[in-house]
Design a protein around this motif. Structure first.
Motif: not given
Ligand SMILES: Cc1ncc(C[n+]2csc(CCOP(=O)(O)OP(=O)(O)O)c2C)c(N)n1
Ligand code: SF4
Lengths: 199, 537
Positions: B101-114
């Protein structure tokens, strides 16, 4: 019961320690909690805030809606005012009187305090001064937490236990200092915030 | 008692409890705490879970694929723009499929805090034709991990798990479950699917396309996607991921007014969507990020007025959602609020007192007076703050590594005195290849590596560059006479300006390494760095 608290300050001033005490105390009382915080760029001396929500029922949003904060607790007076849109009509403002000035256009302090005093429910505490007298200006956040404690629906007992738990890895002296800071803050606000507690 | 965890930490604990064998990652807000949590976890150490940072997101994802190839469960973690860097392996491992099993975790940053943009990773998931999971709460972030790994192994595809800033960086009490053991080593029976020569790739691609129905069926029956039809047929709401929380915050106990489809798994469950669409007069789509579901609905139903969302203007087209925005879209009454008093002034982030980047910028600013103020190309890290007052040194910040290559392109076009400023970690992430381009043509550029021995921007993680920069530059072919070291301290200012002036005179590649540790490094971290450098020599 649902209480919404905004903690505010400048990156590096330690508002997350206050948040951690509230979180720990709320969990020990078996309450629901959500607490959002700011990580990343703003932590470098920028404006930061944390939304703390405590309730006996499930909480959905991580963010407090505008106009719904029961309390804004700030470790810096200008940062208190930045979150005014979140304050409930009869909500409380508690802040340290000490400014943190790292910008060239920091406002006139008198004007700043006039704005805060416009609001009927405000407590301005010389938290940094008090903490310095006790032995470490860093404990100002615990002074403020003490000052606001009557407005926060958590027992003094669980707040004190939470402070002990959070500082348990530090020296006996630091634990004592923070507990004393909490108690001093509570004393300062006595008579003002009791008003809220009695409601 | 429940444990109090950030969304990121809940996800991380969920992955450990789901039988994870390795996490591969490069730091990036808002994703960083996921890997850090596993690095600090005693349990993960006992279980010998791999946790060391990778050089960049592409190398991280490839290593995760290697671990999956061997049959183990692996996870790769990054911020949204990191997926651009890893997109080559990402698109192709959807074609090859995975083993463990392979999970790709991606954290998006709506409003571009950083961040530089607010791209929506769900587009990538759709592009690659793989399942996407989007938890709506911290508990769901924990719970979803075991499902994500199971699903990945069932359909033999990587699974994309999308987080967003507000969920990543908010705490709640989490209930944990029993831990599953790690997989044993189990090599793929047939390796040809991993060898994407055209003849194999065509077969694999057809297989990927043919999985569509299975994936939609999974979404249709998933607990993560729930449909509740109300007797009141007026408004149907599709609430994706975190938007579901803002919705529930607003409607509270008034459930009877609305029909609600909660979406936390893609591809979209088409039947459930059709049922909601038929049942209601109006559909409001609430999604964090781009209007991707809203657009798909327009494609399904070809009827514009009934579908509301970010495209119709009922919700703002850009920026993150919040409870007030969602409440307004529902037409709910909101109390008037006090404005921010006009005395309040902005307080942008700034470089710490005692930061070496500041002294470096002072040095560069001295020569800017002579060469003009448009010649400094910047990069990403704390030193990006050099693009703002009071420094105003740097002109550009696009993507990691672009300082060197943009300076080269400008020099190719005839710019004299092009300067690139890049951090040590950004240099090893994506600067080395660009430097080789410049060396290959001996382009007239001066590259300044601002080496603070840390990945400071994201919280002073260990930098893979530590102790290696000189050898890397020499190895890439930088001439030893034009590889200089300076220490950016006030007392060295004049000397440093001279070094820079001299290198600008040289019409070829120069590299100046500006060495001063980040003030945020702890004493322990500094000791570790010292020991590492000693071991290298
Ligand atoms: C592709 C990509 N991955 C990760 C990030 C997040 N990020 C921005 S700057 C940075 C670290 C930069 O470190 P360094 O170059 O050493 O500069 P410092 O912050 O230490 O000054 C990271 C990880 C990003 N913006 N883009
Ligand atoms: S964290 Fe380190 S690199 Fe970043 S501004 Fe502070 S001292 Fe400079």
């Amino acid at each position: 019961m649902k209480t919404n608290i905004i903690l505010s300050g400048v990156g590096g001033q330690g508002i997350l320690t206050i948040a951690a005490v509230l979180d720990t105390a709320a969990l020990s009382e078996d309450l629901f909690i959500k607490q959002s915080e700011v990580h990343g760029m703003s932590q470098r001396g920028g404006a930061v805030q944390s939304h703390v929500r405590i309730s006996d029922k499930e909480i959905f949003s991580d963010l407090i809606p505008e106009g719904q904060a029961d309390l804004i607790l700030s470790v810096e007076p200008m940062e208190l005012l930045r979150y005014m849109p979140f304050l409930k009509k009869d909500g409380w403002l508690v802040t340290d009187s000490e400014s943190f000035i790292n910008t060239s256009n920091y406002p006139d302090k008198k004007e700043l305090f006039n704005q805060i005093k416009k609001h009927p429910n405000h407590v301005i505490v010389d938290a940094t001064e008090i903490a310095k007298k006790i032995g470490n200006s860093k404990a100002a956040n615990m002074v403020l937490l003490g000052a606001a404690s009557a407005i926060i629906p958590l027992s003094e007992d669980s707040l004190v236990k939470a402070i002990k738990e959070l500082f348990q890895h530090k020296s006996e002296r630091i634990i004592k200092l923070n507990l004393e800071a909490f108690a001093e803050g509570k004393k300062v606000a006595e008579g003002i915030t009791d008003l809220a507690a009695s409601k | 008692m429940k444990s109090l965890l950030l969304g990121n930490e809940a996800l991380a604990q969920g992955s450990i409890d789901a039988g994870l064998s390795g996490v591969y990652a490069y730091p990036g807000t808002p994703s960083t705490e996921i890997t850090e949590y596993i690095q600090k976890s005693k349990l993960a150490q006992e279980l010998k879970i791999h946790t060391t940072w990778s050089v960049n997101e592409k190398t991280a994802m490839e290593a995760a694929l290697g671990m999956s190839y061997v049959g183990k469960r692996s996870m790769v973690v990054m911020k949204h723009v990191g997926l651009n860097v890893a997109s080559d392996v990402f698109m192709n491992m959807a074609v090859s499929g995975i083993n463990g099993g392979l999970v790709v975790v991606v954290a998006d940053d709506p409003s571009m805090h950083s961040s530089q943009n607010e791209q929506d990773s769900r587009f990538y998931g759709k592009f690659a034709m793989i399942p996407i999971l989007e938890p709506s709460s911290q508990q769901e972030a924990y719970d979803v991990m075991s499902y994500a790994f199971d699903l990945s192994e069932d359909v033999k595809l990587p699974v994309l798990l999308r987080m967003v800033t507000r969920l990543s960086h908010s705490r709640a009490g989490i209930k944990v479950k029993q831990r599953r053991d790690q997989n044993e080593i189990d090599l793929p029976r047939d390796t040809s699917r991993f060898a994407l020569l055209p003849s194999n790739a065509r077969k694999q691609f057809d297989l990927l396309v043919s999985k569509k129905d299975t994936l939609v069926h999974c979404s249709e029956t998933s607990n993560l996607n729930s449909l509740r039809l109300s007797e009141n047929r007026n408004t149907g709401i599709i609430a994706c991921g975190l938007a579901y929380n803002y919705l529930m915050e607003n409607i509270g106990e008034d459930l009877s007014f609305y029909s609600i489809l909660k979406i936390s798994q893609y591809p979209l469950p088409k039947e459930k969507i059709q049922a909601l669409y038929r049942h209601c007069d109006k559909i409001i789509v609430m999604e964090e990020g781009y209007p991707i579901v809203e657009e798909l609905l327009h494609n399904y139903f070809d009827e514009n007025d009934k579908i509301k969302g970010r495209l119709s203007g009922d919700l703002p087209r850009t920026g993150e959602l919040n409870p007030n925005i969602v409440g307004r879209a529902l037409g709910l009454f909101q109390n008037s609020t006090e404005p921010v008093p006009s005395v309040v002034t902005p307080r942008p982030p700034q470089l710490c007192d005692g930061c070496g980047h500041t002294d470096l910028f002072n040095t560069i600013n001295e020569v800017i007076r002579e060469i003009g103020d448009k010649n400094v190309f910047g990069d990403i890290g704390c030193y990006a703050l050099g693009a703002l007052p009071p420094m105003n040194t740097v002109n550009t910040l696009i993507d990691m590594g672009a300082s060197i290559t943009m300076a080269k392109g400008a020099a190719d076009a005839g710019m004299d005195n092009a300067i690139a400023v890049i951090g040590d970690s950004t240099f090893t992430h994506s600067g080395m290849t660009g430097l080789l381009d410049a060396v290959y043509e001996n382009s007239p550029i001066t590259v300044i590596i601002s080496d603070n021995s840390a990945v400071a921007m994201t919280g002073a993680q260990e930098s893979t560059a530590v102790g290696r920069l000189h050898k890397i530059c020499l190895g890439l072919g930088v001439h030893p006479d034009h590889l200089k070291t300076i220490v950016p301290l006030k007392k060295n200012h004049d000397e440093n300006v001279e070094v820079l002036r001299n290198e600008l005179k040289y019409k070829g590649v120069s590299v100046i390494i500006s060495e001063r540790p980040c003030v945020r490094l702890s004493r322990d971290q500094k000791e570790v760095i010292k020991a590492k450098i000693a071991a290298l020599n």
